[in-house]
Scaffold this motif. Sequence first.
Motif, PDB file in Angstrom:
ATOM      1  N   PRO A 312       0.810  -1.227   0.000  1.00 29.01           N
ATOM      2  CA  PRO A 312       0.000   0.000   0.000  1.00 29.01           C
ATOM      3  C   PRO A 312       0.838   1.271   0.000  1.00 29.01           C
ATOM      4  O   PRO A 312       0.337   2.333  -0.341  1.00 29.01           O
ATOM      5  N   PRO A 317      -4.804   1.947  -4.202  1.00 27.81           N
ATOM      6  CA  PRO A 317      -5.806   0.899  -3.992  1.00 27.81           C
ATOM      7  C   PRO A 317      -6.692   0.730  -5.233  1.00 27.81           C
ATOM      8  O   PRO A 317      -6.749   1.619  -6.076  1.00 27.81           O
ATOM      9  N   ARG A 321     -12.718  -0.043  -4.645  1.00 28.97           N
ATOM     10  CA  ARG A 321     -12.707   0.166  -3.207  1.00 28.97           C
ATOM     11  C   ARG A 321     -12.579   1.657  -2.873  1.00 28.97           C
ATOM     12  O   ARG A 321     -13.150   2.129  -1.893  1.00 28.97           O
ATOM     13  N   HIS A 325     -15.061   2.923  -0.065  1.00 30.40           N
ATOM     14  CA  HIS A 325     -14.555   2.786   1.302  1.00 30.40           C
ATOM     15  C   HIS A 325     -13.741   4.009   1.687  1.00 30.40           C
ATOM     16  O   HIS A 325     -12.928   4.496   0.902  1.00 30.40           O
ATOM     17  N   MET A 326     -13.940   4.463   2.906  1.00 35.19           N
ATOM     18  CA  MET A 326     -13.277   5.661   3.422  1.00 35.19           C
ATOM     19  C   MET A 326     -11.761   5.500   3.466  1.00 35.19           C
ATOM     20  O   MET A 326     -11.011   6.369   3.029  1.00 35.19           O
ATOM     21  N   GLU A 327     -11.294   4.335   3.996  1.00 36.96           N
ATOM     22  CA  GLU A 327      -9.857   4.143   4.199  1.00 36.96           C
ATOM     23  C   GLU A 327      -9.102   4.212   2.878  1.00 36.96           C
ATOM     24  O   GLU A 327      -8.077   4.859   2.739  1.00 36.96           O
ATOM     25  N   GLU A 328      -9.675   3.502   1.888  1.00 32.31           N
ATOM     26  CA  GLU A 328      -9.001   3.482   0.598  1.00 32.31           C
ATOM     27  C   GLU A 328      -9.029   4.853  -0.045  1.00 32.31           C
ATOM     28  O   GLU A 328      -8.081   5.236  -0.717  1.00 32.31           O
ATOM     29  N   ILE A 330      -8.898   7.714   1.504  1.00 30.64           N
ATOM     30  CA  ILE A 330      -7.837   8.502   2.143  1.00 30.64           C
ATOM     31  C   ILE A 330      -6.468   8.067   1.630  1.00 30.64           C
ATOM     32  O   ILE A 330      -5.598   8.886   1.310  1.00 30.64           O
ATOM     33  N   GLN A 331      -6.335   6.746   1.516  1.00 24.78           N
ATOM     34  CA  GLN A 331      -5.046   6.217   1.051  1.00 24.78           C
ATOM     35  C   GLN A 331      -4.730   6.738  -0.350  1.00 24.78           C
ATOM     36  O   GLN A 331      -3.615   7.169  -0.635  1.00 24.78           O
ATOM     37  N   GLN A 332      -5.758   6.713  -1.210  1.00 25.83           N
ATOM     38  CA  GLN A 332      -5.569   7.212  -2.585  1.00 25.83           C
ATOM     39  C   GLN A 332      -5.204   8.687  -2.549  1.00 25.83           C
ATOM     40  O   GLN A 332      -4.297   9.140  -3.240  1.00 25.83           O
ATOM     41  N   LYS A 334      -3.755  10.404  -0.175  1.00 25.27           N
ATOM     42  CA  LYS A 334      -2.396  10.606   0.311  1.00 25.27           C
ATOM     43  C   LYS A 334      -1.379  10.209  -0.765  1.00 25.27           C
ATOM     44  O   LYS A 334      -0.375  10.901  -0.967  1.00 25.27           O
TER      45      LYS A 334
END
Lengths: 414, 385
Positions: A312, A317, A321, A325-328, A330-332, A334
């Motif tokens: 990751p 991601p 997703r 999905h919230m986490e992904e 945010i990950q994207q 960042k």
Amino acid sequence: MAEDQWLTYRERETSDDDFDRDLHTEHQILNMGPSHPATHGTVKFLIELDGESIVDLDIQVGYLHRGFEKECESGSWYQCIPYTDRLNYNSAILANLGFCLGVEKLLGLETPERCQWQRVMGSELSRLADHLTRCGAACLELAAMTPFLYGIQARELTWDLTEALCGARVTTNYIRIGGVKHDMPAGFPEQCRDHIARIRELLKDFDAVITANRIFIDRMRGTGVLDKERLIAFGVTGPLLRAAGVPLDVRKDEPYLTYAELDFDVPVGEVGDNYDRYLVCVEEMHQSLRIIEQCLERLEKLGPGPVNVLDPRVRWPAKGRVFNHMEELIQQFKAVTEGPMVPAGEAYSVVESANGELGFYLVSDGSAVPVKVRCRPPSLLNLQPMPEMLKGCLLADIIPTFDFVNMIGGECDR
Amino acid sequence: MPWDVVAKSLFILVVAVAALAPVVTWVERKQSAVMQDRIGANRADLFGIRLLGLLHPAADVLKLIFKEDVVPIGANRVMHLVAPLIAAVAAIISFAVIPYGATYQFGDSTVNLVAADIDWGLLYIFAVGSLAAYGTILAGWASNSNWSLLGGIRASAQMISYEVTMGLSVVGVFMVFGTLKLTDMAFAQDATFRLLGFLEVFGVVDHLPRWLAWIQLPMWGVFLQPLGFIMFLTAIMAENKRPPFDIPEGESEIVAGYHTEYSGMRFGLFFMAEFIEVIVIAGLMTAIFLGGWSIPYLPQERIIGALEPLFGSGMANLLCMVAHVSTFLLKVVFMIWFQMVLRWTQPRFRYDQMMDLCWKILLPLSIANAFVTGTIILLVRSYGS
């Protein structure tokens, strides 16, 4: 005949006797370059000539300095990769690879096998393009235009393959941190084998026109010679050093990627003159073709699989997703705005580029921006011994020597 | 009388200089393209007609005429102007002594197809060749540029050295034909000789198979003086400074050598001189070594003798003339092609290596050639039938 019958140059110059005195001549200072057909606007030779022989040669580089290393310190790690494309216009993939291997070392990533074979294939295509340009351009500058165009035709074929791999011909941006841009397209092996056959044909033509040509041999044999001790002292690597008889090749000595599993030879020369360099380069092209064929074989045997690390930190991601999905999300976010965070530390990665050992020394402080990206350009180090190679030679010897030193402005001046 | 000289000079100017020279530039482009897997010049068009790129020479000349004519600061303006003229004029006037046809009888008048039928024809070629060297050297000296100067020095050394070899390499031909006059040489070549005829001196011909002893070859310079042919071609190509002997303008070393500082039509004149010289070389090689206008195994008398009963004397002579001139042009085209093949396959010599070739290889060989030729001629004259 007794030695003392002959006066030294200095004695003749200052002799009182008219009979002994030489005609007074002066050395000519000549600025060769930066705008000169042989120096391509990227380098200047300050030559002191006695008639046509070179008394002294001073090389002045830096005409293509673009601040590559400093630029890298102002972008994310990903944003450095396109800059590395611009180091060497023939073999962008090799520079991409050198940089990404360093970042992966810092991140501690191990790329999937399928990715590694494709990286090897890409770098050999690059090496092929580089050597074709070098040998072809050397012929062109010795006024043999026909072999040059055979070489360029073959280079176009390698660039066709590069285009099939990543969509770009010159500035590839192919190799990414933790993988490659994407898997090779369907039908690539067939296209590649077809092109390899055509490249071999062209190399045969090239060989037939020039290798045994008496004028060519006369121009190349015995010019630009320097023994291996001096070359090593100057830090010269690559075909230049191998032509002098030192079998130094990073691919064999410190195998990276899958080079250890590949079957290829490292050609070495004997004398270290330009003709040896030419022969070494030609043989390396044949070895590169062999390597590409082996890679294709292994890739076909390997079957489909991932070409990127599923980590990751460096991968985005999956889109499905991200949208749900919230986490992904945010990950994207960042990943796009900051890029990968690379752990603090320093790493030196090295690849065998077409010119020699291309190294990247990277320093990270744990942020998304590199602290230091230092490139060890083989061109610059290979250029250094040129005055020693050429002192006492003729003006015309600069041409084949400079061609086989193969100074690439972008890489040398960065 | 002057009228026929004017007519013949005009023929040379129109055919060789005005028509053939631009076509040679086109041939060079197209032939190199064929050799290098390219298409070659095909872009210049006039109202959509491209003619396989044949319009390119015209476009080139137009462009060169309208280009700004730059004379560098510090250059000697007079010499800078005169140099290309010398080069071009010397190239053009070399044609004068090259015969492009035999002598033909039309009623009372005799037509001799050569502009200047002088006894010392070949010496004239050498003299004019030496004049051409001045153009190059002056261009190098007058331009006030280091590169031009280097080119001029290289050119002077090269052209003067190769003149020596050029002269000595055809001494054998002088001896064989016994003349310096190019028209006489061409007539002498309009015959045949037995290949092994000289063996009669030693009395071994009778022991050879009959067919071998009676092989007849055209009496061309290339068969009588094969070594002379190669050496003369090398020397005269070096004299013309085209690749592989283009050391005075070696573009990767000294930018463009003696014509670095030339632009516009002044550069065009140097360029033209080079291509005209290609044709001169082809014509000269044809006249000396390839039988000139002669058709192998068909001497002029036989052609006219066969045609006379059918068409009458005047027409027979005219037809023969057409045949001869076409044969000459065909051979010239072959020699041009041959020079182009050499130009596009060979790399450039290095300065010292080319001098070695001249003084250490060609010069001794040409002297040896003259010596051996003389010996054989002496033997055949003394003991032959």
